[in-house]
Design a protein around this motif. Structure first.
Motif, PDB file in Angstrom:
ATOM      1  N   VAL A  88       3.916  -6.772   0.878  1.00 39.52           N
ATOM      2  CA  VAL A  88       5.281  -6.851   0.369  1.00 39.52           C
ATOM      3  C   VAL A  88       5.285  -6.665  -1.146  1.00 39.52           C
ATOM      4  N   LYS A 127       5.914  -4.909  10.900  1.00 43.35           N
ATOM      5  CA  LYS A 127       6.448  -6.187  10.425  1.00 43.35           C
ATOM      6  C   LYS A 127       7.357  -6.860  11.448  1.00 43.35           C
ATOM      7  N   ARG A 159       4.936  -2.956  -2.787  1.00 45.68           N
ATOM      8  CA  ARG A 159       5.940  -1.914  -2.580  1.00 45.68           C
ATOM      9  C   ARG A 159       6.504  -1.375  -3.885  1.00 45.68           C
TER      10      ARG A 159
END
Length: 185
Positions: free
Chosen positions: A139, A67, A142
Motif C-alpha cells: 500500500v 487484496k 503505490r
C-alpha cells in the motif's frame, strides 16, 4: 472460458473499484445504503458502457483480486466493495478489538506530516490499517518509497477508539492521533 490475463484482471478490478467505491453514477447505477448493487444491474450497466463483462469474469475478478476488494452477498445476487469508499455507505461492520499493533504503509514524503498530525481518513470513510508488513508495504509503495508506521492499536482501543475489521482483514478506524504512531524500523 479462458481465464483473464493479469493485465485484464487489473484493469477490470480498477474499473470495479471506481464504480463500486467512488463513482457508481459513472455507469448509471445506484448502490444501496450498505454499498450493494444487484450483479445483473452492474453487468447490464457495464455492457451499456461498451465494456462487456460476463458473470464468470466478474466472479474471477472477485476471486483472484490480490487484496480481496470485492464480495458477493451470500446468495450471490449482489456485489459490493469491501472498504475504501469515498461515497456514503454503511458497511455494517461490528466493532472489534484489534491486535496490540497494526501497520500503515505510506510514502516517505508523507511521514513528517503524519507524525505531526496523525493519520486522517481524508476522503475515505476510515483509515486503513494492516496486520502484516507485506500488505502495508504494498500500500505504501503505490506513491513512492514506502515507510511502515506502527500503530499502538491495543492502547488506542483501551483509550476508547473504535476499530472494525473487514472480511479481507483490513482494520478500519476513524483516525490515528500522533501519540499512537511510530516508524517501524
Amino acid at each position: 472460458m479462458k481465464a483473464m490475463d493479469d493485465k485484464q484482471l487489473a484493469k477490470t478490478s480498477k474499473f470495479l473499484s471506481l464504480v463500486l467505491r467512488h463513482q457508481p453514477d459513472k455507469i448509471g447505477i445506484e448502490l444501496d445504503e450498505q454499498g450493494w448493487v444487484e450483479v445483473a444491474t452492474l453487468l447490464a450497466a457495464i455492457r451499456r458502457e461498451s465494456r462487456p463483462l460476463t458473470l464468470a469474469q466478474l466472479q474471477e475478478v472477485v476471486t483472484r483480486n490480490d487484496k480481496q476488494r470485492f464480495m458477493f452477498s451470500s446468495d450471490g445476487l449482489r456485489i459490493r466493495a469491501v472498504q475504501g469508499h469515498s461515497i456514503e455507505v454503511e458497511l455494517g461492520y461490528e466493532a472489534a478489538a484489534p491486535p496490540e499493533y497494526l501497520l500503515h504503509g505510506t510514502p516517505e514524503q508523507s511521514v513528517a506530516i503524519i507524525l505531526e498530525t496523525g493519520l486522517k481518513k481524508m476522503k475515505r470513510h476510515h483509515v486503513h490499517l494492516h496486520h502484516d508488513r507485506q500488505t502495508a508495504s504494498a500500500v505504501g509503495q503505490r506513491r513512492g518509497k514506502p515507510v511502515l508506521l506502527q500503530i499502538a492499536a491495543g492502547r488506542m482501543h483501551a483509550d476508547g477508539y473504535s476499530f472494525y475489521v473487514t472480511p479481507n482483514q483490513v482494520w478500519l478506524t476513524d483516525e490515528v492521533p500522533p501519540a499512537y504512531l511510530s516508524i517501524l524500523e
